[in-house]
Design a protein around this motif. Sequence first.
Motif, mmCIF file in Angstrom:
data_model
loop_
_atom_site.group_PDB
_atom_site.id
_atom_site.type_symbol
_atom_site.label_atom_id
_atom_site.label_comp_id
_atom_site.label_asym_id
_atom_site.label_seq_id
_atom_site.Cartn_x
_atom_site.Cartn_y
_atom_site.Cartn_z
ATOM 1 N N GLN A 60 0.828 -1.208 0.000
ATOM 2 C CA GLN A 60 0.000 0.000 0.000
ATOM 3 C C GLN A 60 0.858 1.253 0.000
ATOM 4 O O GLN A 60 0.557 2.226 -0.689
ATOM 5 C CB GLN A 60 -0.966 0.005 1.192
ATOM 6 C CG GLN A 60 -1.988 1.120 1.123
ATOM 7 C CD GLN A 60 -2.832 1.066 -0.146
ATOM 8 O OE1 GLN A 60 -3.417 0.041 -0.466
ATOM 9 N NE2 GLN A 60 -2.883 2.172 -0.882
ATOM 10 N N VAL B 237 -3.376 -1.723 -10.748
ATOM 11 C CA VAL B 237 -2.066 -1.670 -10.096
ATOM 12 C C VAL B 237 -1.764 -3.029 -9.488
ATOM 13 O O VAL B 237 -2.634 -3.643 -8.871
ATOM 14 C CB VAL B 237 -2.023 -0.612 -8.962
ATOM 15 C CG1 VAL B 237 -0.650 -0.583 -8.300
ATOM 16 C CG2 VAL B 237 -2.393 0.761 -9.476
ATOM 17 N N LEU C 223 6.277 -2.332 -9.163
ATOM 18 C CA LEU C 223 4.882 -1.923 -9.326
ATOM 19 C C LEU C 223 4.578 -1.826 -10.809
ATOM 20 O O LEU C 223 5.372 -1.298 -11.577
ATOM 21 C CB LEU C 223 4.656 -0.572 -8.648
ATOM 22 C CG LEU C 223 3.251 0.014 -8.763
ATOM 23 C CD1 LEU C 223 2.826 0.628 -7.452
ATOM 24 C CD2 LEU C 223 3.178 1.031 -9.880
ATOM 25 N N ASN D 132 1.560 -0.388 -13.290
ATOM 26 C CA ASN D 132 0.349 0.421 -13.459
ATOM 27 C C ASN D 132 -0.138 0.246 -14.884
ATOM 28 O O ASN D 132 0.672 0.308 -15.808
ATOM 29 C CB ASN D 132 0.660 1.932 -13.353
ATOM 30 C CG ASN D 132 0.929 2.423 -11.972
ATOM 31 O OD1 ASN D 132 0.115 2.276 -11.096
ATOM 32 N ND2 ASN D 132 2.079 3.045 -11.789
ATOM 33 N N LYS E 18 2.055 1.748 -3.520
ATOM 34 C CA LYS E 18 0.941 2.246 -4.349
ATOM 35 C C LYS E 18 0.710 3.732 -4.103
ATOM 36 O O LYS E 18 0.533 4.513 -5.042
ATOM 37 C CB LYS E 18 -0.342 1.466 -4.054
ATOM 38 C CG LYS E 18 -0.355 0.067 -4.605
ATOM 39 C CD LYS E 18 -1.645 -0.647 -4.213
ATOM 40 C CE LYS E 18 -1.663 -2.079 -4.678
ATOM 41 N NZ LYS E 18 -2.897 -2.782 -4.285
#
Length: 150
Positions: free
Chosen positions: A27, A89, A100, A102, A30
């Motif tokens: 988190q 994501v 990560l 996206n 993100k």
Amino acid sequence: MKKSIISLFLIILSAQWSFAQNSATEQKIKDLSKEKWQWMADKNVDKLAALFHDKSKFVHMSGTWKKQEELDIIKSGSIWYKKADVHDVAVEIVDDTAILWNRITLTAVVRGSDAVTEFTVTEVYKKLGNDWKLLALTFSSVRDTHQIKH
């Protein structure tokens, strides 16, 4: 029997703790990525300079740049990342590295021309002390039906 129950309890507790830590870290990454998109839209090169690792690389459709070149491009408006609509994501944590992905629709002004493009953007972060630093950001052109597997 008591030792077995206690051992099993400690294993379960440890697994839950590890999952909670990974979830919290995912988190955090993100949120950091989301802030990065806003800083890019706002041309906030001071915040971006602090986020980008000194050896970071940026891969675009027209070339690959190092940290200072990317900051100069953003500051000058040569590429203005006006808005990144994030559709999906996924994050993977491996030790002190976070990757990560996206899936975005990027609205940008590139050399004075408006462009709206679908991308999957790969971001690689490394934890240094208490901070996460962006090591790499790569734009991959994709169809709008592209999906990221979680």
